[in-house]
Design an enzyme around this catalytic site. Structure first.
Site, PDB file in Angstrom:
ATOM      1  N   TYR A 141       0.821  -1.218   0.000  1.00 18.24           N
ATOM      2  CA  TYR A 141       0.000   0.000   0.000  1.00 18.24           C
ATOM      3  C   TYR A 141       0.853   1.265   0.000  1.00 18.24           C
ATOM      4  O   TYR A 141       0.425   2.305  -0.475  1.00 18.24           O
ATOM      5  CB  TYR A 141      -0.895   0.037   1.246  1.00 18.24           C
ATOM      6  CG  TYR A 141      -2.251  -0.595   1.076  1.00 18.24           C
ATOM      7  CD1 TYR A 141      -2.392  -1.881   0.567  1.00 18.24           C
ATOM      8  CD2 TYR A 141      -3.403   0.090   1.442  1.00 18.24           C
ATOM      9  CE1 TYR A 141      -3.640  -2.464   0.427  1.00 18.24           C
ATOM     10  CE2 TYR A 141      -4.657  -0.482   1.315  1.00 18.24           C
ATOM     11  CZ  TYR A 141      -4.773  -1.761   0.805  1.00 18.24           C
ATOM     12  OH  TYR A 141      -6.012  -2.318   0.679  1.00 18.24           O
ATOM     13  N   LYS A 192       3.019 -15.306   2.032  1.00 18.55           N
ATOM     14  CA  LYS A 192       3.183 -15.995   0.749  1.00 18.55           C
ATOM     15  C   LYS A 192       4.673 -16.277   0.609  1.00 18.55           C
ATOM     16  O   LYS A 192       5.328 -15.891  -0.370  1.00 18.55           O
ATOM     17  CB  LYS A 192       2.633 -15.111  -0.388  1.00 18.55           C
ATOM     18  CG  LYS A 192       2.497 -15.816  -1.723  1.00 18.55           C
ATOM     19  CD  LYS A 192       1.353 -16.824  -1.791  1.00 18.55           C
ATOM     20  CE  LYS A 192       1.406 -17.603  -3.103  1.00 18.55           C
ATOM     21  NZ  LYS A 192       0.436 -18.719  -3.143  1.00 18.55           N
ATOM     22  N   ASP A 224      -3.313 -18.022   0.161  1.00 20.22           N
ATOM     23  CA  ASP A 224      -4.359 -18.682  -0.635  1.00 20.22           C
ATOM     24  C   ASP A 224      -5.059 -19.749   0.202  1.00 20.22           C
ATOM     25  O   ASP A 224      -6.287 -19.861   0.218  1.00 20.22           O
ATOM     26  CB  ASP A 224      -3.788 -19.247  -1.944  1.00 20.22           C
ATOM     27  CG  ASP A 224      -2.523 -20.080  -1.753  1.00 20.22           C
ATOM     28  OD1 ASP A 224      -1.954 -20.077  -0.650  1.00 20.22           O
ATOM     29  OD2 ASP A 224      -2.108 -20.742  -2.732  1.00 20.22           O
ATOM     30  N   ASP A 248      -6.395  -6.775   4.112  1.00 20.02           N
ATOM     31  CA  ASP A 248      -7.549  -6.100   3.503  1.00 20.02           C
ATOM     32  C   ASP A 248      -8.514  -7.149   2.957  1.00 20.02           C
ATOM     33  O   ASP A 248      -9.722  -7.101   3.207  1.00 20.02           O
ATOM     34  CB  ASP A 248      -7.057  -5.183   2.378  1.00 20.02           C
ATOM     35  CG  ASP A 248      -8.190  -4.478   1.663  1.00 20.02           C
ATOM     36  OD1 ASP A 248      -9.095  -3.977   2.368  1.00 20.02           O
ATOM     37  OD2 ASP A 248      -8.183  -4.435   0.417  1.00 20.02           O
ATOM     38  N   ASP A 252     -12.325  -8.772   4.848  1.00 17.38           N
ATOM     39  CA  ASP A 252     -13.657  -8.729   4.231  1.00 17.38           C
ATOM     40  C   ASP A 252     -14.263 -10.126   4.217  1.00 17.38           C
ATOM     41  O   ASP A 252     -15.453 -10.313   4.484  1.00 17.38           O
ATOM     42  CB  ASP A 252     -13.575  -8.213   2.787  1.00 17.38           C
ATOM     43  CG  ASP A 252     -13.848  -6.719   2.674  1.00 17.38           C
ATOM     44  OD1 ASP A 252     -13.566  -6.007   3.652  1.00 17.38           O
ATOM     45  OD2 ASP A 252     -14.342  -6.288   1.617  1.00 17.38           O
TER      46      ASP A 252
HETATM   47  C1  IPM Z   1     -10.326  -1.009   4.264  1.00 15.47           C
HETATM   48  C2  IPM Z   1     -10.620  -0.371   2.935  1.00 15.47           C
HETATM   49  C3  IPM Z   1      -9.473   0.559   2.590  1.00 15.47           C
HETATM   50  C4  IPM Z   1      -8.228  -0.286   2.447  1.00 15.47           C
HETATM   51  C5  IPM Z   1      -9.699   1.424   1.346  1.00 15.47           C
HETATM   52  C6  IPM Z   1     -10.988   2.197   1.434  1.00 15.47           C
HETATM   53  C7  IPM Z   1      -8.527   2.332   1.083  1.00 15.47           C
HETATM   54  O1  IPM Z   1     -10.849  -1.336   1.973  1.00 15.47           O
HETATM   55  O2  IPM Z   1     -10.165  -0.277   5.259  1.00 15.47           O
HETATM   56  O3  IPM Z   1     -10.249  -2.240   4.323  1.00 15.47           O
HETATM   57  O4  IPM Z   1      -7.983  -0.864   1.381  1.00 15.47           O
HETATM   58  O5  IPM Z   1      -7.487  -0.378   3.416  1.00 15.47           O
HETATM   59 MG    MG Z   2     -10.950  -3.306   2.732  1.00 21.28          MG
END
Ligand code: IPM
Ligand code: MG
Length: 358
Positions: A141, A192, A224, A248, A252
């Site tokens: 990032y 990885k 993975d 990230d 999710d």
């Molecule tokens: C998160 C989001 C952010 C990230 C974006 C909005 C920059 O997806 O906080 O997980 O990728 O970190």
């Molecule tokens: Mg995110």
């Protein structure tokens, strides 16, 4: 001393959900002796619209000056056309890096009242309680060099750099091991290392730091496989620690196991316990302004803020208890609603939490 919170509602549903969270703060200040003041400021697309930048220097200075930050969400289709350097997401990334909020805690907890909301079978997820510890200020990032360049043959090439120094891995390792000491004492480090040298070093440093926590069991998993295991048998995990990009994605995935991303708070901490707290869901532009969004993740972010930055564990427990009570009472916003529950709006959910708190 009175603690200062900077409230950054942001875009989309941000102002609505943060509005309910500040009602909870108000109630704690008025009725439970919480010694906190707060002020609000623009961030993300709403800041861009007013000032042509997603984060003004003034708001950055306010954030540095505050003892903790409560954020709603940023972004939306309206701003996607703009250059990446001024998109709403840049504000988040800049706050994280300028404030050195490297330790991102993303709990994925399944509330027993919501077991039916998960896309996995109830027996796979009942009592799920995984903590993802994501490194938040390094990795691909932020790695340099980065950009889009034109090669000699005229073709364009995009490039980013995946980089971690030992000290960066060390400090996130400590966050993960310390968290594990308060839980089931198991850390799974996700990398990885079979392909990327940067994560080979990551693994080595994790091993080294683990020696300081002899009670904690450290295992390693390729990313993975970790993604697969999260949807196959998520209860095998206690704490997962990983780099910025893998974290990230995996967070999710883990959030969805709980059935509602609308329930999950997060904390992004610096080395001294100062933090920025936000729901892990986004700005949900499709339902913005409709009084439909679930404010519970933001309300639970206030709980994390009180616990991690202000040492107010008892008040944090109160909030957690109130959220559990409203779920027991059957109140559900649209995202977690199933047959037989009471469908409520954002503000009605806020009302119910305040009532449970009182
Ligand atoms: C998160 C989001 C952010 C990230 C974006 C909005 C920059 O997806 O906080 O997980 O990728 O970190
Ligand atoms: Mg995110």
């Amino acid at each position: 001393m009175t603690k200062k919170v900077l409230v950054l509602p942001g875009d989309g549903i941000g102002p609505e959900i943060v509005g309910q969270a500040t009602r909870v703060l108000d109630a704690l200040i008025e009725n439970h002796g919480l010694d906190v003041t707060y002020e609000s400021a623009l961030v993300g697309g709403s800041s861009y619209d007013a000032h042509e930048t997603p984060l003004t220097d003034e708001v950055l200075a306010q954030a540095k000056d505050a003892d903790a930050i409560l954020l709603g969400a940023v972004g939306g289709p309206k701003w996607e056309q703009y250059d990446i350097s001024v998109r709403p997401e840049k504000a988040l990334l800049k706050l994280r890096s300028e404030l050195e909020l490297f330790g991102n805690l993303r709990p994925a907890i399944l509330y027993k009242q919501l077991a039916d909301a998960s896309s996995l079978k109830p027996e796979l997820v009942s009592d799920l309680d995984v903590l993802i510890v994501r490194e938040l200020t390094g990795g691909i990032y932020f790695g340099q060099p980065r950009g889009i360049r034109t090669l000699e043959n005229g073709e364009r090439q995009g490039f980013n750099t995946y980089v971690y120094s030992e000290s960066e891995v060390e400090r996130i390792a400590h966050v993960a091991f310390k968290a594990a000491m308060l839980r089931d004492k198991r850390v799974c480090s996700v990398d990885k290392a079979n392909v990327l040298e940067a994560t080979e070093l990551w693994r080595e440093v994790m091993e080294r730091v683990s020696k300081e926590y002899p009670e904690v069991e450290l295992t390693h998993m390729y990313v993975d496989n970790a993604a697969m295991q999260l949807v196959r048998a998520p209860k095998q995990f206690d704490v997962m620690v990983t780099g910025n990009m893998f974290g990230d994605i995996l967070s999710d995935c883990a959030a969805m196991l709980t059935g509602s991303i609308g329930m999950l708070p997060s904390a992004s901490l610096d080395a001294n316990g100062k933090g920025m707290y936000e729901p892990i869901h986004g700005s949900a532009p499709d339902i913005a302004g409709q009084n439909k969004a679930n404010p519970l993740a933001t309300i639970l972010s206030v709980s994390m803020l009180l616990r991690h930055s202000f040492g107010e564990g008892a008040l944090a427990d109160k909030i957690d208890q109130a959220v559990s009570t409203v779920l027991d009472q059957g109140y559900r916003t649209a995202d977690i609603h199933t047959e037989g529950d009471t469908l409520v709006s954002t503000t009605e959910m806020g009302d119910a939490v305040l009532k449970a708190l009182a």
